[in-house]
Design a protein around this motif. Structure first.
Motif, short mmCIF file in Angstrom:
data_model
loop_
_atom_site.label_atom_id
_atom_site.label_comp_id
_atom_site.label_asym_id
_atom_site.label_seq_id
_atom_site.Cartn_x
_atom_site.Cartn_y
_atom_site.Cartn_z
N GLY A 68 0.69 -1.30 -0.05
CA GLY A 68 0.02 0.00 -0.03
C GLY A 68 0.65 1.30 0.03
N GLY A 69 2.22 1.27 -0.76
CA GLY A 69 2.84 2.57 -0.90
C GLY A 69 3.81 2.74 0.10
N VAL A 70 3.75 1.60 1.23
CA VAL A 70 5.05 1.81 2.15
C VAL A 70 6.18 1.56 1.63
N PRO A 71 7.22 2.27 2.05
CA PRO A 71 8.74 2.24 1.68
C PRO A 71 9.16 0.54 1.65
N GLU A 72 10.27 0.15 1.20
CA GLU A 72 10.87 -0.99 1.32
C GLU A 72 10.86 -1.44 2.72
N ILE A 73 10.66 -2.74 3.25
CA ILE A 73 10.58 -3.00 4.72
C ILE A 73 11.77 -4.00 4.93
N ASN A 74 12.02 -3.89 6.17
CA ASN A 74 12.97 -4.98 6.61
C ASN A 74 12.39 -6.26 7.51
N ASN A 75 13.11 -7.06 8.37
CA ASN A 75 12.43 -8.28 8.66
C ASN A 75 11.65 -7.96 10.13
N ASP A 76 11.40 -6.70 10.50
CA ASP A 76 10.38 -6.71 11.63
C ASP A 76 9.18 -6.35 11.20
N HIS A 77 8.11 -7.39 11.47
CA HIS A 77 6.99 -6.98 11.31
C HIS A 77 5.85 -7.92 12.49
N VAL A 78 4.75 -7.47 12.65
CA VAL A 78 3.93 -8.23 13.37
C VAL A 78 2.39 -8.14 12.94
N VAL A 79 1.50 -9.08 13.41
CA VAL A 79 0.20 -8.93 12.94
C VAL A 79 -0.76 -8.77 13.97
N SER A 80 -1.68 -7.73 13.79
CA SER A 80 -2.73 -7.52 14.75
C SER A 80 -3.64 -8.69 15.25
N PRO A 81 -4.05 -8.93 16.50
CA PRO A 81 -4.78 -10.07 17.06
C PRO A 81 -6.01 -10.27 16.31
N ASP A 82 -6.52 -9.39 15.53
CA ASP A 82 -7.66 -9.73 14.70
C ASP A 82 -7.50 -10.10 13.39
N ALA A 83 -6.12 -10.15 13.06
CA ALA A 83 -5.77 -10.41 11.75
C ALA A 83 -6.03 -9.48 10.65
N SER A 84 -6.39 -8.24 11.02
CA SER A 84 -6.81 -7.32 9.96
C SER A 84 -5.63 -6.47 9.30
N THR A 85 -4.38 -6.32 10.17
CA THR A 85 -3.44 -5.54 9.81
C THR A 85 -2.13 -6.16 10.32
N VAL A 86 -1.21 -5.86 9.36
CA VAL A 86 0.25 -6.11 9.61
C VAL A 86 0.98 -4.89 9.81
N TYR A 87 1.75 -4.82 10.83
CA TYR A 87 2.74 -3.40 11.16
C TYR A 87 4.00 -3.89 10.69
N VAL A 88 4.86 -2.95 10.22
CA VAL A 88 6.07 -3.26 9.45
C VAL A 88 6.76 -2.08 9.74
N SER A 89 8.19 -2.45 9.85
CA SER A 89 9.36 -1.65 9.91
C SER A 89 9.84 -1.32 8.76
N ALA A 90 9.99 -0.03 8.15
CA ALA A 90 10.32 0.24 6.96
C ALA A 90 11.89 0.82 6.82
N GLU A 91 12.47 0.51 5.59
CA GLU A 91 13.89 1.03 5.82
C GLU A 91 14.29 2.55 5.84
N ASP A 92 12.98 3.29 5.76
CA ASP A 92 13.30 4.65 6.31
C ASP A 92 13.38 5.04 7.61
N GLY A 93 12.97 3.96 8.40
CA GLY A 93 13.22 4.20 9.95
C GLY A 93 11.94 4.24 10.80
N HIS A 94 10.65 4.20 9.82
CA HIS A 94 9.44 4.39 10.67
C HIS A 94 8.61 3.21 10.35
N LEU A 95 7.64 3.08 11.45
CA LEU A 95 6.69 2.14 11.63
C LEU A 95 5.29 2.45 10.76
#
Length: 281
Positions: A68-95
């Motif tokens: 969805g337009g998020v910059p390139e990501i690294n290997n730090d990511h988690v999934v919400s308990p309701d399985a609707s959203t994945v949160y990621v760490s991007a190489e620009d330093g943000h979540l």
């Protein structure tokens, strides 16, 4: 740049049954270096080449997940308990928050002088636990922070010059598990309200604690004595389970390290967890 496989190397995704302690191969690739499995429903989420993919836990082919337009990501990511959203760490330093069903990514993190590395989400899905990296007088300082998953004010949990990493919520939503060099080499700890408890104390270098959904076990990655940081392509990397009694169970010995099990990888029912090995033939 995203990590690449070495010549004659393969990435292998395994699922462990915590009753039998047997590891089952789910997916393997000799072309894509993938990392850091999360569990969501009947699928596993992994990253590779700066993107995100899903693979059936029972075995099958990779499916790309639109970022969805998020910059390139690294290997730090988690999934919400309701399985609707994945949160990621991007190489620009943000979540960022990315809808798993598709849609535009949303930045979660704030500008406050740190590079964000995501590792955990609270059981109610309300807060993210991350490591904030800052350069202070030429030194790399890492501390544990939390931030609302919807966006908001950061809370700094640790404030010291020890190397802290792998911050992840326990199932009660109060303890935050992490690894730290405050005891010398990296060991496992947890913190609640300023109280810090040490969970491991041995000759090996222990990283990335992942408490099971019922809190009875902690899966983690154990490096050989003397290892600095959490490098890739290390021999004698052990996937372990820590019981509440303090007993340590050896699950697997792999060639790997970085990417093997950086993020929460338990199935929602707590019967399985996943890891990645990187053997070279």
């Amino acid at each position: 740049m995203p990590r690449k496989l070495r010549a004659d190397q393969q990435a292998e995704l395994y699922v462990v049954d915590v009753v039998t302690f047997e590891s089952r191969l789910v997916f393997a690739s000799s072309t894509l270096l993938f990392e850091a499995p999360n569990w969501v429903g009947d699928r596993l989420v992994i990253n590779g080449d700066g993107g995100l993919f899903a693979v059936p836990a029972g075995g099958g082919e990779l499916e790309p997940i639109e970022l969805g337009g998020v910059p390139e990501i690294n290997n730090d990511h988690v999934v919400s308990p309701d399985a609707s959203t994945v949160y990621v760490s991007a190489e620009d330093g943000h979540l960022y928050a990315v809808p798993l069903a598709g849609g535009i990514g949303r930045r979660v993190s704030n500008e406050h002088g740190v590079h964000h590395y995501l590792h955990g989400i609270s059981p109610d899905g309300e807060r993210l636990a991350y490591i904030g990296l800052e350069n202070r007088d030429g030194r790399r300082i890492t501390n544990v922070y939390t931030v609302p998953a919807a966006g908001g004010v950061d809370v700094q949990i640790t404030d010291d010059e020890f190397a802290d990493d792998g911050a992840e919520y326990g199932p009660d939503g109060e303890w935050i598990y992490f690894n730290s060099e405050r005891a010398g080499q990296a060991q496992l700890f947890r913190i609640k309200g300023g109280v810090v408890e040490q969970l491991t104390s041995d000759e090996r270098v222990n990283w990335f604690p992942h408490p099971s959904p019922d809190g009875s076990l902690v899966a983690y990655v154990s490096f050989p004595p003397g290892t600095e940081g959490h490098p890739a392509d290390v021999e004698d990397v052990r996937v372990r389970l820590l019981e509440t009694s303090g007993r340590i169970r050896e699950v697997a010995t792999v060639f790997g390290g970085q990417g093997t099990m950086n993020v929460p990888s338990w199935s929602p029912d707590g019967q399985y967890f996943a890891y990645v090995a990187y053997p070279i033939s």
